[in-house]
Design a protein around this motif. Structure first.
Motif, PDB file in Angstrom:
ATOM      1  N   ASP A 170       0.837  -1.192  -0.069  1.00  0.00           N
ATOM      2  CA  ASP A 170      -0.181   0.106  -0.228  1.00  0.00           C
ATOM      3  C   ASP A 170       0.846   1.293  -0.191  1.00  0.00           C
ATOM      4  O   ASP A 170       0.408   2.248  -0.565  1.00  0.00           O
ATOM      5  N   ASP A 184      -1.559   2.426  -7.804  1.00  0.00           N
ATOM      6  CA  ASP A 184      -2.056   2.899  -6.636  1.00  0.00           C
ATOM      7  C   ASP A 184      -1.336   2.620  -5.331  1.00  0.00           C
ATOM      8  O   ASP A 184      -1.920   2.179  -4.305  1.00  0.00           O
ATOM      9  N   ILE A 211      -2.768  10.479   1.228  1.00  0.00           N
ATOM     10  CA  ILE A 211      -4.030   9.796   1.538  1.00  0.00           C
ATOM     11  C   ILE A 211      -4.378   9.666   3.008  1.00  0.00           C
ATOM     12  O   ILE A 211      -5.773   9.600   3.167  1.00  0.00           O
ATOM     13  N   PHE A 262      -8.616   2.712  -1.067  1.00  0.00           N
ATOM     14  CA  PHE A 262      -7.290   2.787  -1.507  1.00  0.00           C
ATOM     15  C   PHE A 262      -6.367   1.700  -1.031  1.00  0.00           C
ATOM     16  O   PHE A 262      -5.662   1.107  -1.967  1.00  0.00           O
TER      17      PHE A 262
END
Length: 583
Positions: free
Chosen positions: A477, A508, A570, A581
């Motif tokens: 992530d 992403d 984010i 996300f």
């Protein structure tokens, strides 16, 4: 005045010298004490001077033995046991360990085998081909040493913003207490929030120069007066030089703009002014459109601004520009077209995705860290302790079985918490860009931060490929502290941020702005380059105890140096959006 940073540096040196001497266990205790001392919210020396020995002993990681050394240093300026270690291993440890791949143990070995004490000694040995002859070394290591000597020699001349800015805040508070001071503000690189600074520059406006300067040099925090004159003074506080400049009130704004810099920004702004018949300098903004020789003097022409900094930009038809942007990276053109960014602020940050607990190398329980995050008003909070792997300090990473056990504990704490608690891990990006986590572990986690901790001397092409492969991994992530650098200690990976940013945007994966003042990785220009490729960033603290959650301050200003807006970050998003996300 003995600062917390100064005390911490002594205990880090303790740890390095003990490690260089192959002592086990103790280095870890001294490093933990150093971290807690550095992060302590108030000056520890004040407690010593007040005779409050108990308060010193009660600092996490500081017991009777280390507290005695703190008292000894505050009272005498040295620690006898440290002096003995220095005599046994007369190594310039801080300089030598700035060479990538040279740690305390390596420095100790080079001293014992080749008599290397300084960077000059190391350079001479490497150039003579002696380093590669030492067992465990080789031609590649020797070449790496020679390549990194220039970096090691230059970085030690600057101070971390995380050490210098608290001092600057103290200086401002003191100056504001002086009746004769009308306005005061920091200037220079510290106002632009650069990750390292040379000196603390402070500007004041007053009509009573002599009174202000006399009071400033007499401040009880001053250790040494370097110089003092009618318009400026320089002092030393701890290990940091503080330069004070005094101006008249009507020139405060122009002086603040001028002395904030950067030099490149000021040159471009002055050229912009010249094209419009204006002249800018530290004394004001002057209309010289009707002047035959605008260079005849500093105050030639009609003075149209200078009292406020905003007025200096307004005189050119431009909006005020946040100091973090003033690096001549397109800010003047953006201001002219009305395209300056709406920069992220601390108030925008809703959570933290990369923090540690006592499960790995942190100092507190999961509950204690979650409680601290709750008190900060966060909406969500991520625990990301270390997974086992190369480069993890002290081999304190968690195995797959331990990660699953910790996830269970995080869920239990989260069930009773007032905020959302994410179960995460800080995985290790190996030399090929892979992480070593099973599918079972990946499926159990909410967030995976993956960071390089070893093989930080790769060439740029190899390093870029490594990081691109990491951000392409669908399990990852956040790419944590992408270069792995430690400011004033090691340079970390050299890589193409544009390529990594482009890949991160396509897959992403957020790129981290690690807010630890010893890292600040990504840094400002790297953030800007990544955002231009469409990547998102995460401003994380890498906190190892509650007090270091405050590191977010440094991360936010670093992101602002990269033109980051709230939508780019984010962990400035609400919980619903950030969960979407996270992979």
């Amino acid at each position: 005045m003995t600062t917390n940073a100064e005390l911490a540096a002594r205990f880090e040196e303790f740890a390095d010298l003990l490690e260089a001497d192959d002592v086990e266990y103790k280095p870890r205790a001294y490093r933990r004490a150093a971290e807690n001392v550095r992060a302590h919210p108030s000056p520890i020396a004040d407690r010593v001077e007040a005779g409050d020995r108990e308060a010193v002993e009660n600092i996490d990681g500081v017991g009777d033995a280390i507290s005695s050394k703190i008292v000894e240093y505050v009272e005498t300026g040295e620690i006898e046991e440290l002096e003995e270690l220095r005599a046994e291993l007369p190594i310039d440890m801080a300089d030598l360990t700035r060479i990538e791949g040279v740690g305390p143990k390596t420095a100790g070995k080079l001293y014992r085998e080749l008599g290397v004490q300084t960077l000059d000694d190391l350079e001479a040995a490497a150039e003579a081909g002696e380093v590669q002859e030492v067992k465990g070394f080789g031609p590649k290591t020797e070449a790496n040493i020679l390549d990194n000597l220039e970096f090691a020699r230059t970085v030690g001349q600057r101070h971390l913003v995380g050490e210098a800015r608290p001092l600057a805040d103290d200086v401002l508070a003191f100056l504001e207490s002086i009746d004769a001071v009308e306005r005061c503000e920091v200037a220079g690189s510290i106002r632009r929030w650069r990750e390292t600074i040379g000196d603390v520059d402070v500007l004041t406006s007053t009509t009573e120069n002599e009174a202000v300067i006399e009071t400033f040099v007499a401040w009880d925090s001053v250790d040494d007066v370097i110089e003092s004159g009618p318009e400026k003074a320089s002092v030393r506080v701890g290990e940091i030089r503080v330069d004070l400049r005094v101006v008249v009130p009507e020139e405060f704004g122009s002086a603040l703009q001028y002395f904030t810099g950067s030099k490149d920004h000021n040159v471009s702004l002055r050229n912009y002014a010249i094209d419009r018949g204006m002249k800018l300098n530290e004394y004001g903004a002057f209309d010289v459109s009707e002047i035959d020789d605008p260079d005849a003097g500093q105050r030639v022409g009609e003075r149209v601004a200078g009292e406020t900094e905003e007025g200096m930009y307004d005189a050119l038809g431009l909006p005020w520009m946040p100091p973090e942007l003033r690096e001549d990276r397109g800010e003047i053109a953006a201001a002219e077209t009305g395209d300056l960014p709406n920069l992220v602020t601390r108030a925008d940050i809703r959570g933290d995705l990369h923090t540690h607990t006592e499960w790995s190398d942190g100092n507190n329980t999961i509950s204690e860290m979650v409680d601290a995050a709750t008190k900060r008003g966060y909406e969500y909070y991520g625990i990301a302790d270390h997974a086992e792997g190369p480069g993890v300090v002290g081999g304190m990473g968690l195995s797959g079985e331990e990660i699953l056990e910790q996830v269970s504990d995080i869920r239990e704490v989260g069930d009773d918490a007032d905020i959302e608690v994410f179960a995460g891990i800080e995985a290790n990006v190996d030399a090929e860009g892979e992480i070593d986590l099973s599918d079972e572990v990946i499926d159990a986690l909410d967030v995976i931060v993956a960071s390089p901790h070893s093989a930080l001397d790769q060439d740029a092409g190899t390093a870029t490929g490594r990081l691109v492969r990491a951000v392409e991994n669908p399990a990852i992530d956040v790419l944590g502290h992408p270069s792995g650098r430690l400011l004033n200690q090691r340079s970390g990976l050299d890589y193409d941020i544009t390529a990594v940013g482009r890949a991160a945007a396509e897959h992403d994966t957020a790129l981290e702005v690690n807010s630890d003042p010893r890292r600040l990785d990504l840094w400002g220009s790297a953030v800007q380059a990544a955002l231009e490729e469409g990547a998102k960033i995460a401003i994380d603290t890498d906190a190892h105890q509650p007090s270091t959650l405050e590191y977010v301050r440094w991360g936010v200003h670093t992101a602002r140096r990269g033109w980051a807006e709230p939508d780019d970050v984010i962990n400035a998003w609400d919980e619903t959006r950030i969960r979407e996300f996270l992979h």
